[in-house]
Design an enzyme around this catalytic site. Sequence first.
Site, PDB file in Angstrom:
ATOM      1  N   ASP A  95     -26.282 -20.736 -14.816  1.00 39.03           N
ATOM      2  CA  ASP A  95     -25.941 -20.255 -13.478  1.00 39.03           C
ATOM      3  C   ASP A  95     -25.971 -21.446 -12.521  1.00 39.03           C
ATOM      4  OD1 ASP A  95     -27.205 -17.375 -11.615  1.00 39.03           O
ATOM      5  OD2 ASP A  95     -25.855 -18.982 -11.005  1.00 39.03           O
ATOM      6  N   ASP A 113     -19.061 -19.126 -11.748  1.00 39.96           N
ATOM      7  CA  ASP A 113     -20.247 -19.988 -11.771  1.00 39.96           C
ATOM      8  C   ASP A 113     -21.308 -19.553 -12.776  1.00 39.96           C
ATOM      9  OD1 ASP A 113     -20.944 -17.717 -10.356  1.00 39.96           O
ATOM     10  OD2 ASP A 113     -22.355 -18.766  -9.066  1.00 39.96           O
ATOM     11  N   GLU A 114     -20.965 -18.670 -13.707  1.00 40.22           N
ATOM     12  CA  GLU A 114     -21.938 -18.218 -14.699  1.00 40.22           C
ATOM     13  C   GLU A 114     -21.281 -18.136 -16.071  1.00 40.22           C
ATOM     14  OE1 GLU A 114     -24.004 -14.563 -13.786  1.00 40.22           O
ATOM     15  OE2 GLU A 114     -23.739 -14.948 -11.647  1.00 40.22           O
TER      16      GLU A 114
END
Length: 430
Positions: A16, A118-119
């Site tokens: 993350d 973003d993960e």
Amino acid sequence: MMKVEAKQMYCVFHVDVNSAYLSWEAVYRLQQGDSVDLRAISSVVGGNEADRHGIVLAKSIPAKKYGIHTGETLHSARQKCPGLMVVPPRYGLYMQCSEAMVAIMSQYAPLIQRYSIDEAFLHYQFPPGMTPGPEAEAAAVKAATRLKAQIRQELGFTVNVGIGPNKLLAKMASELRKPDQVHTLFLHEMPEKMWPLPVQELFFVGRATARKLRGYNIFTIGQLAATDPKLIHCWLKKPGLLIWQYANGLDHSRVTDEPVPVKSIGNSSTLAFDVTDRATAHQILLSLCETTAMRLRKIRRCAQVVSVTLRSDKLITCHHQRRLEVPTDVTSLIWQEACRLFDDIWQKEPLRHMGMHLSDLCSNDYYQLSLFHQHLEKHHQLDKTIDALRSRFGTRAVFRGCFSHSPIQPLMGGVLQDQEVEYPMMASYL
DNA sequence: TCTGGGGTCCTAGGACCC
DNA sequence: TCTGGGGTCCTAGGACCC
């Protein structure tokens, strides 16, 4: 006969990016020679207030200390922190940063699942000959720590890596303490690390569910885990069973890199000015239909249901949808239906926001064969030609005449409006 | 609190059929 | 039309995620 329990020879990493948009923006600016590191000051990435898109998209850790939250208005954020630095988003840059991170992750495992910009999840196989236990867990932590350092070294931003026996616990682990951390959350660690947390910290427990649970005297994840699932099901229906399983660390979903089939697509936009006349509203719908239908054709699908969403200046939202007699991917037919839906529900109230969505998608193969619909042929040819031109010369290369002397953008919606911009590749700024 | 934009899944309730 | 019960399809709306 002895029953041998199958031992799980892998664990899951959840990576993350810390304050993703803000970190990426900070690194890019440093590389461009900017002397200020946005991460070190009170700053946010925010939308354009003049166009009424003024909300916080990402915040720095110093800004967070002022109580600034993602999604709140920039107006409110500035009141909490008068000297707040606000910078506009660059989605194209963020896509590139995301790609670069996944490329590094794939050096660590063959199986990566992108979860959002973003993960991402990573399927980590324990080293050969190692049985699950403290030794294997330590090996996982070591690999995760290397991965985190490599991302920081090569790309300049920090991530949290959560490690768990499944995706849910890996994700919960990555949320534990930020930034730049590796955390584990194995089953034996749940009582200590997860159960004391407030129930709204659990994945899939949002504000509404947390409020209901508090009404039943459930305040922590541990209390939820210890409650009779029949009771939870009675209170919260099917989603209740899901969060009860999550509270107990149960998640059987697999890390997979297979693309998820798209179920629906749409575009919506908060308008720079309130719309009060039908002609303008129809034109905005056309603009929204253009982008949505283009995406629909790109994934080679047709839509069977068209829907329109309106939000008034009083922030009241309404929605109307209708099933088409014949599935279609033709911009002008979709637009026609959207206009009919709009005319059905609009009560002449000023409109702040408009959206259109396509769902119940089906294959467009049927279309290839159905050219007996002779009158559709010219629509198909037109859309095909326009798509080709836009793909070759950019999305702004061709637009309908009605937009040429209009304040309305011919292709509205979509956050990736600057996706055609190429940014220089990240390199270490260290 | 002057509230963005992209999605997914679930449920309630009405219409309609047998 | 004083009306049972099961099933399907459809629309609207809510909740959640990033």
